[in-house]
Design an enzyme around this catalytic site. Structure first.
Site, PDB file in Angstrom:
ATOM      1  N   ARG A  14      18.499  -1.881   7.582  1.00 17.31           N
ATOM      2  CA  ARG A  14      19.269  -3.074   7.209  1.00 17.31           C
ATOM      3  C   ARG A  14      19.831  -2.918   5.788  1.00 17.31           C
ATOM      4  O   ARG A  14      20.981  -3.281   5.518  1.00 17.31           O
ATOM      5  CB  ARG A  14      18.355  -4.303   7.300  1.00 17.31           C
ATOM      6  N   SER A  38      12.376  11.383   3.751  1.00 12.26           N
ATOM      7  CA  SER A  38      11.306  11.105   4.705  1.00 12.26           C
ATOM      8  C   SER A  38      10.383  12.313   4.723  1.00 12.26           C
ATOM      9  O   SER A  38      10.790  13.415   4.323  1.00 12.26           O
ATOM     10  CB  SER A  38      11.896  10.872   6.095  1.00 12.26           C
ATOM     11  N   ARG A  39       9.146  12.129   5.177  1.00 13.16           N
ATOM     12  CA  ARG A  39       8.297  13.303   5.369  1.00 13.16           C
ATOM     13  C   ARG A  39       8.845  14.171   6.504  1.00 13.16           C
ATOM     14  O   ARG A  39       8.512  15.336   6.629  1.00 13.16           O
ATOM     15  CB  ARG A  39       6.866  12.866   5.707  1.00 13.16           C
ATOM     16  N   HIS A  80       3.336   1.778  -0.592  1.00 15.81           N
ATOM     17  CA  HIS A  80       4.269   1.283  -1.623  1.00 15.81           C
ATOM     18  C   HIS A  80       3.922   1.784  -3.019  1.00 15.81           C
ATOM     19  O   HIS A  80       4.781   2.267  -3.753  1.00 15.81           O
ATOM     20  CB  HIS A  80       4.304  -0.255  -1.635  1.00 15.81           C
ATOM     21  N   LYS A 125       8.958  -5.984   0.021  1.00 14.48           N
ATOM     22  CA  LYS A 125       7.861  -6.935   0.038  1.00 14.48           C
ATOM     23  C   LYS A 125       7.028  -6.704   1.298  1.00 14.48           C
ATOM     24  O   LYS A 125       7.585  -6.240   2.305  1.00 14.48           O
ATOM     25  CB  LYS A 125       8.319  -8.390  -0.041  1.00 14.48           C
ATOM     26  N   ASP A 159       3.423  -9.071   5.842  1.00 12.07           N
ATOM     27  CA  ASP A 159       4.751  -8.985   6.452  1.00 12.07           C
ATOM     28  C   ASP A 159       5.426 -10.335   6.618  1.00 12.07           C
ATOM     29  O   ASP A 159       6.632 -10.456   6.394  1.00 12.07           O
ATOM     30  CB  ASP A 159       4.654  -8.315   7.833  1.00 12.07           C
TER      31      ASP A 159
END
Lengths: 337, 337
Positions: free
Chosen positions: A29, A47-48, A90, A108, A189
């Protein structure tokens, strides 16, 4: 209430070259909305899994894809890093970016708990770098107008705040939201939205009372959190991973009420009505939503600042402390905390 | 959900000749609606103040006015008595009527506390007379349809119920609602609606947690009451004498949600939506509201019954017990309790 255009237009903010750490739903998004509604661009994704990064980059016309987080944060043309991993990573990913000298916007909830939040901000402070929680709703014009109206006394003394965030999420126990190791559960979340809303309006409560349900693996599938401010004011935050709630918010005060029509944390219409019969409507005037937080980062970084007053370090820590307390009452502990 | 006409039409119920004890605002509405929407009539009104009774009788075309409660209950042409005094006098006036051999409909909240409720029903039982709490909302077609739908499993397992009843009541401290001696406060007048709603849906909770504010004289000006049912289900009832809330109700379950659009305890539109995309609307199909409870009394009295399953003695006592517990937590005590 102030009109939506009382707040700065994201399209007018300085341009930043963003790098994204961890391509997932929320990063998707971000990558869609930032180039569409701001002068900023997403220039790299890490990314891994290199294949995953490359697929994401191809989908969103992002010039560079990296198969490790370290490579992305080392990219000298990345002005700022957006951390979009599960909560459990995070702190680690934000620290990696900060240590490499990159300002960070961290999805967040900021971290798993308040101690991690303080560690993150201490690192940013020691490096003199910008850091902010991507609590995107706080930057939406209607949300700012509501908070400003309440702080201006438009509805008198606030007596009750109610807000929900219930989603019917049907995916199974293999998903991160059901996994304690990934800091799953409703709290970080979903419940963070109504809690952060109450915090934006009323600050730190005097008491927290949490009532919730746990899954077999010990994540919270939903909760009702009652926040008390002094003797007279109560906020009720509700969330669920199992049921689609109305997701409205209402603030009732001694002089009137503000209703956020639905999914209060997204762009929605707001109505203010006072007990003397006055009323005011604030229609939705924009698409997207993530551009407002990204524009704020661009403005602050350009100004050489390390934080935003719209989502201050203190505010993020205070909301994390609220969630720590609520989780403690519910008995939710993440492995390794 | 069942359509509204799945429930019996008040106009088809047998006729009763009603006597009203204590003419006030709520009696005014009863006297207006019963002759308009049912075959029943109000034939007498009694007050301690004859002039007041006469004025009320003149306003509503009621044949007989009495200057004492004793005269009204002695009227042999009164088939049933509606007790519409402040809560503090409900037990006394209902007992007077029952002792005189009259069935009673007693305005909600039934009494000041559960002990008084039991005393009232014990007297009705000993006399073999009908008695019921005038919790009028429980008899409204939309309310019955919602309760029936939830009990039929239309939205799966109920996870949350929220309902409010906040009014901006500007009258001053001389009003009964501010007077502890008249059992004032938000609880018995306003909070009883969301609490009775939760009770109709879910029964007796395992835990009650009340958070509220008290006036200088010690009545509750508003509260948030959290009811817990098992591990997974929470109901939140909110009320205030000081602020006009949205007064909506929502029931969220594992399969869907029911929203009562506004002032849920009055005739309103109801919407049911399920997580698989189905939805159903129940429009309002009638005016008034009090006729449904009055028709139920007429039916039960005609059938020689002493109670109604729609608002059973047990249900009334259970809701009073909820309020006793909530008041105890808030520290609200009525003089003489």
């Amino acid at each position: 209430m102030r009109p939506a255009d009382a707040y700065p237009d994201p399209a007018d903010a300085p341009a930043l070259r963003w790098g994204i750490l961890a391509p997932g739903g929320i990063a998707r998004r971000f990558a869609h909305e930032i180039p569409r509604y701001t002068a900023s661009r997403v220039v790299a994704v890490g990314s891994r899994d290199l294949g995953r990064a490359e697929a994401f980059a191809a989908d969103h016309d992002i010039p560079r894809a990296y198969g490790s987080y370290a490579e992305l944060v080392a990219d000298g043309e990345v002005d700022a890093v957006y951390v979009a991993s599960p909560h459990s990573a995070h702190l680690e990913l934000a620290s990696l970016a900060l240590t490499a000298g990159r300002p960070v916007l961290v999805e967040k909830s900021l971290t798993r708990n308040a101690a991690e939040a303080r560690e993150l901000f201490d690192l940013a402070a020691s490096r003199g770098l910008f850091a902010m929680e991507a609590m995107w709703s706080r930057f939406l014009p209607h949300y700012r107008a509501v908070v400003d109206a309440v702080h201006d006394g438009a509805i008198g003394e606030v007596l009750t705040v109610t807000a929900q965030h219930g989603q019917h999420l049907v995916f199974g126990p293999e998903h991160r939201l059901w996994d304690p190791a990934l800091a799953g559960g409703a709290m970080l979340d979903l419940t963070v939205y109504p809690l952060s809303f109450a915090h934006a309006l009323l600050g730190v409560p005097d008491q927290v009372h949490a009532f919730g349900a746990l899954s077999e693996l010990g994540v919270d599938t939903g909760e009702t959190v009652v926040l008390r401010y002094g003797e007279r004011t109560v906020a009720v935050a509700q969330a669920s991973l199992e049921t689609a709630m109305a997701n409205e918010a209402t603030i009732a005060g001694t002089h009137g009420r503000i209703d956020l029509a639905g999914s209060f944390y997204t762009p929605v219409e707001v109505a203010l009505s006072t007990h003397d019969g006055a009323s005011w409507r604030l229609p939705v005037q924009h698409e997207g939503g993530f551009q407002f937080q990204a524009a704020e980062v661009a403005r602050r970084v350009a100004a050489g600042e390390t934080s935003s007053p719209l989502m201050s370090w203190q505010a993020s820590v205070e909301v994390m402390e609220l969630m720590d307390e609520a989780r403690a009452q519910l008995g939710v502990v993440f492995p390794g905390e």
